[in-house]
Design a protein around this motif. Structure first.
Motif, PDB file in Angstrom:
ATOM      1  N   UNK A  74       0.322  -1.564   0.096  1.00  0.00           N
ATOM      2  CA  UNK A  74      -0.291  -0.224   0.182  1.00  0.00           C
ATOM      3  C   UNK A  74       0.916   1.305  -0.098  1.00  0.00           C
ATOM      4  N   UNK A  75       1.753   1.379  -0.205  1.00  0.00           N
ATOM      5  CA  UNK A  75       3.565   1.954  -0.048  1.00  0.00           C
ATOM      6  C   UNK A  75       3.369   2.621   1.485  1.00  0.00           C
ATOM      7  N   UNK A  76       3.820   3.554   1.507  1.00  0.00           N
ATOM      8  CA  UNK A  76       4.759   4.035   2.741  1.00  0.00           C
ATOM      9  C   UNK A  76       4.252   4.277   4.684  1.00  0.00           C
ATOM     10  N   UNK A  77       2.379   4.627   3.754  1.00  0.00           N
ATOM     11  CA  UNK A  77       1.431   4.295   5.047  1.00  0.00           C
ATOM     12  C   UNK A  77       1.457   3.417   5.597  1.00  0.00           C
ATOM     13  N   UNK A 136       9.724   3.297  -2.142  1.00  0.00           N
ATOM     14  CA  UNK A 136       9.832   4.182  -1.494  1.00  0.00           C
ATOM     15  C   UNK A 136      10.979   4.628  -1.311  1.00  0.00           C
ATOM     16  N   UNK A 137      10.853   6.220  -1.190  1.00  0.00           N
ATOM     17  CA  UNK A 137      12.714   6.506   0.158  1.00  0.00           C
ATOM     18  C   UNK A 137      12.061   6.268   1.441  1.00  0.00           C
ATOM     19  N   UNK A 138      11.223   5.937   2.390  1.00  0.00           N
ATOM     20  CA  UNK A 138      10.845   5.892   3.071  1.00  0.00           C
ATOM     21  C   UNK A 138      11.107   4.256   3.523  1.00  0.00           C
ATOM     22  N   UNK A 139      10.926   3.118   2.457  1.00  0.00           N
ATOM     23  CA  UNK A 139      11.343   1.543   2.951  1.00  0.00           C
ATOM     24  C   UNK A 139      12.702   1.853   2.744  1.00  0.00           C
ATOM     25  N   UNK A 140      13.477   2.666   1.489  1.00  0.00           N
ATOM     26  CA  UNK A 140      14.751   2.172   1.429  1.00  0.00           C
ATOM     27  C   UNK A 140      15.350   2.544   2.875  1.00  0.00           C
ATOM     28  N   UNK A 141      14.956   3.646   3.363  1.00  0.00           N
ATOM     29  CA  UNK A 141      15.648   4.469   4.413  1.00  0.00           C
ATOM     30  C   UNK A 141      15.890   2.972   5.965  1.00  0.00           C
ATOM     31  N   UNK A 143      20.601  -4.381   3.926  1.00  0.00           N
ATOM     32  CA  UNK A 143      20.508  -5.038   3.357  1.00  0.00           C
ATOM     33  C   UNK A 143      21.540  -4.477   2.296  1.00  0.00           C
ATOM     34  N   UNK A 144      22.011  -4.978   1.660  1.00  0.00           N
ATOM     35  CA  UNK A 144      23.164  -3.745   0.630  1.00  0.00           C
ATOM     36  C   UNK A 144      21.622  -3.485  -0.599  1.00  0.00           C
ATOM     37  N   UNK A 145      21.276  -4.170  -1.551  1.00  0.00           N
ATOM     38  CA  UNK A 145      19.712  -4.184  -2.042  1.00  0.00           C
ATOM     39  C   UNK A 145      18.758  -3.773  -1.567  1.00  0.00           C
ATOM     40  N   UNK A 146      17.279  -3.193  -2.346  1.00  0.00           N
ATOM     41  CA  UNK A 146      16.357  -2.850  -2.429  1.00  0.00           C
ATOM     42  C   UNK A 146      15.555  -3.652  -3.717  1.00  0.00           C
ATOM     43  N   UNK A 164      11.915   6.349  -7.016  1.00  0.00           N
ATOM     44  CA  UNK A 164      11.804   6.189  -5.604  1.00  0.00           C
ATOM     45  C   UNK A 164      10.851   6.974  -5.645  1.00  0.00           C
ATOM     46  N   UNK A 165       9.703   5.893  -5.119  1.00  0.00           N
ATOM     47  CA  UNK A 165       8.399   7.632  -4.370  1.00  0.00           C
ATOM     48  C   UNK A 165       8.629   7.926  -3.421  1.00  0.00           C
ATOM     49  N   UNK A 166       8.408   9.345  -2.798  1.00  0.00           N
ATOM     50  CA  UNK A 166       7.498   9.798  -1.877  1.00  0.00           C
ATOM     51  C   UNK A 166       6.683   9.767  -1.232  1.00  0.00           C
TER      52      UNK A 166
END
Length: 712
Positions: free
Chosen positions: A181-184, A230-235, A241-244, A399-401
């Motif tokens: 569902x995204x970052x939220x 998303x950038x929130x997920x990657x952060x 992890x090394x990669x997403x 990446x989304x935000x």
């Protein structure tokens, strides 16, 4: 598949007891943390120093040590089947792909199943939580226990704790399999537990709990799910992890190709997560091409070691964004750049809102107005190892935000404050939300919630009452749907909405508030004939607009997008591309509520083609779960148009159902003249704070000759 899995069950199943896997929290709300103690130290901490600079502290190892034999891979799959399995058998299909791909003894898949009301094979039991090992083209059940909540951080943590101890390898991957569902709203919506999902904070909690048991990071963490790129997920994942690998948009088709993944690892066991990520992206996109769903596809492989530089660069931009809120013209251009950026997952009245926008598109659109965007774009490009995106998502950057295109209440903002990658961006989003409550008056706004000693930013709490004082006001629905008064808006008129001497309906925005206007649409209604009910035909951008003078007029021709039987479809704009518009239309498809996705391609010579892309269920308004894919229509499908209706006496909203039409397998449709009768026309004026002003209705008539005229 059934016969093969049944054979595996007979020959290979070894049932043990699954210990400590129950979820005693009793929390099933999609947006609540459950199981693990979220007051524990997080793997990432973010704050602003006294000098105003961003500080990022992450868990890190002084040295790393491989956890398994050289050349070995274990990919852990957290498979929350949900309706993707119970209705379509998609998880079973992917289990078979994993079986087919494990010809090499260098790779194994370790899978935990749950979260579905039924499974389309004889091995997985919907009344149990089960664990399987897939290797050497065999699928063996290892453990089982009573069903648990796959949307619980505790369930995920116990799977990872068990998995990395029992099946370590030189390189390990983790895949979240389900809806996103995204970052939220997160990922893995368990249909056996009220669609409870794993929030990003819960994913972080689970990964942090297993961190001490690991001597090396996961080679990659991926999401075979929609909207999680998303950038929130990657952060959140950066320490782990090394990669997403994840998609900004919906995942069309059948998701990832596990056969391609396993075969590549089998032949290239020394490959990196980046090299594997390229294979995952390419094979996913190829599968989309095979079913003609590539236009809306996106998938990216992200180098998480580069996330810090991106976050630092974006925080510098966000500081400028926050400062620009005092400069109305700059603020206006900036917000228009955000709202016109590539966005994902619908974001419309009919389909619901994910509020996910492409970070690169946002930065690109703000270049020239906000300092630092070039550096942030370069940092973003450096993060993206590899990506593919379809023609309808041409302005995707990997990446989304989150940005509240439509603010959906205090809980959403409360969740965001704990995952936002920049305190300055949090303050910007918060201030814009404040502006939506005060019609753009920032005079009494305070940023102490984000920069003071008792800052709420990155606090790790989902206490809805803990946000800014005005947040609770965002939960209040307006008492009227239409005809909001001008003094309740940030926008005012120098020439009020009226019919002019040429018979055109229009208005002029006052020069001092024109910068507050984000978009203007026409809203058309059909008179139901009972003297009080209006049936909405939808929103369109077919108006005459002069953004220099603030003058807007109708440009209505009397034609509307319709089914071949002449019924107009209620259409709402989802995306305005350079040479196309995408609309959504609420319908019943074979008796089930969904939405038609419709694309208008403009040829540039005045001609255009209107095509039904397919059907998409949209975003669940309670759980935030996104439907997995846009489904192609089949010959014989029954399409029943649905419309929102409004009572002019009570302002109550309802729905109205049209007549069923049998799809003839031709996706091309046309604009048709509206039927003889009276119609109501209004303008919707969206301001940069996310609020809308609706002008008074004017009645126009369509006569037997097809002529239209406003009644004066």
């Amino acid at each position: 598949m059934k016969k093969r899995l049944t054979a595996f069950l007979i020959v290979f199943a070894m049932v043990l007891s699954l210990t400590a896997c129950s979820d005693d929290s009793g929390v099933t709300s999609t947006h609540k943390n459950s199981g693990l103690d979220t007051s524990l130290a997080r793997s990432t901490d973010m704050k602003v120093s006294s000098s105003g600079d961003l500080e990022i502290q992450r868990l890190s190892r002084t040295e790393t040590k491989k956890m398994g034999a050289s050349g070995t891979w274990t990919i852990f799959v957290y498979m929350c089947g949900s309706d993707l399995e119970s209705e379509s058998g998609l998880a079973t299909m992917d289990l078979q792909e994993m079986i087919d791909s494990t010809q090499s003894d260098k790779i194994k898949f370790v899978v935990q199943t749950g979260g579905a009301n039924a499974w389309d094979n004889d091995l997985v039991d919907d009344s149990l939580t089960q664990r399987f090992v897939i290797e050497n083209q065999n699928m063996e059940q290892i453990e089982e226990a009573d069903v648990t909540n796959m949307g619980s951080a505790e369930t995920l943590a116990e799977f990872l704790d068990w998995g990395v101890s029992a099946y370590p390898a030189e390189k390990m991957g983790l895949v979240f399999w389900n809806h996103g569902g995204g970052s939220i709203t997160g990922v893995c919506f368990d249909e056996q537990n009220e669609s409870d999902s794993l929030s990003l904070l819960e994913v972080e909690n689970a990964l942090t709990s297993v961190y001490p048991k690991m001597t090396d990071a996961f080679e990659f963490i991926g999401f075979d799910a929609c909207l999680m790129g998303t950038v929130e997920t990657g952060n959140m994942l950066a320490p782990h992890a090394r990669y997403m690998v994840a998609s900004e948009e919906l995942e069309p088709g059948y998701g990832w190709d596990y056969t391609a993944m396993g075969n590549f690892i089998g032949g290239n066991p020394a490959a990196s997560g980046a090299e594997l990520g390229k294979v995952v992206v390419d094979s996913f996109y190829d599968a989309c091409v095979a079913i003609d769903s590539q236009n809306e596809a996106t998938l990216s492989c992200i180098d998480l070691s580069k996330i810090d530089e991106l976050v630092y660069a974006f925080n510098d931009v966000a500081r400028e964004m926050y400062s620009a809120t005092t400069k109305t013209e700059v603020l206006s251009n900036m917000v228009k750049g955000i709202t016109s950026a590539e966005n994902y997952g619908g974001n419309s009245k009919s389909e619901g809102y994910t509020n996910m926008v492409d970070l690169g598109s946002v930065l690109k659109n703000m270049t020239g107005n906000i300092a630092g965007t070039d550096q942030a774009l370069a940092a973003l490009a450096d993060c993206v190892v590899y990506m593919k995106n379809g023609s309808d998502k041409a302005d995707s950057h990997g990446l989304a935000i989150y940005y509240p295109l439509a603010i959906q209440g205090s809980e959403e903002l409360s969740i965001f404050k704990d995952i936002c990658v920049s305190p300055y961006y949090m303050s910007f989003v918060d201030k814009m939300a404040y502006g939506s409550d005060t019609n753009g008056d920032f005079g009494s706004y305070s940023d102490t919630d984000w920069f003071g000693e008792n800052s709420l930013y990155w606090s790790g709490s989902y206490d809805e009452a803990g946000g800014s004082a005005y947040w609770s006001e965002l939960d209040q629905e307006p008492t009227e749907v239409y005809n909001f008064s001008e003094d309740e808006s940030s926008v005012s008129f120098s020439s009020a909405p009226a019919i002019n001497a040429n018979g055109m309906y229009g208005f002029t925005i006052s020069a001092d508030t024109l910068d507050y206007v984000d978009a203007v649409y026409c809203d058309v209604f059909l008179d139901a004939g009972d003297g009080e009910t209006l049936i909405e035909l939808g929103l369109d951008d077919n108006i005459t607009a002069d953004w220099n003078t603030g003058k807007f007029e109708d440009n209505f021709s009397g034609y509307w997008v319709s089914l071949p039987d002449g019924q107009p479809l209620a259409t709402y704009i989802v995306e305005q591309g350079e040479n196309y518009n995408i609309y959504t239309s609420p319908v019943m498809l074979n008796g089930v509520e969904t939405n038609l996705r419709i694309k208008i391609d403009f040829a540039g010579d005045g001609n255009y083609t209107i095509t039904i892309i397919g059907a998409w269920d949209g975003i669940d308004e309670v759980t935030g779960q996104s439907a997995k894919e846009i489904t192609k229509l089949k010959k014989g499908d029954l399409i029943t148009p649905m419309y929102y209706s409004y009572s002019m006496k009570t302002d109550e909203e309802g729905t109205y159902e049209g007549e069923s039409y049998t799809f003839n397998n031709d996706p091309v449709i046309y604009e048709e003249p509206l039927a003889v009768g009276d119609y109501y026309y209004s303008f919707q004026i969206d301001d940069i704070f996310g609020s809308s002003l609706y002008t008074d209705f004017e009645i126009f008539s369509v006569d037997a000759n097809g002529d239209i005229y406003f009644n004066q």
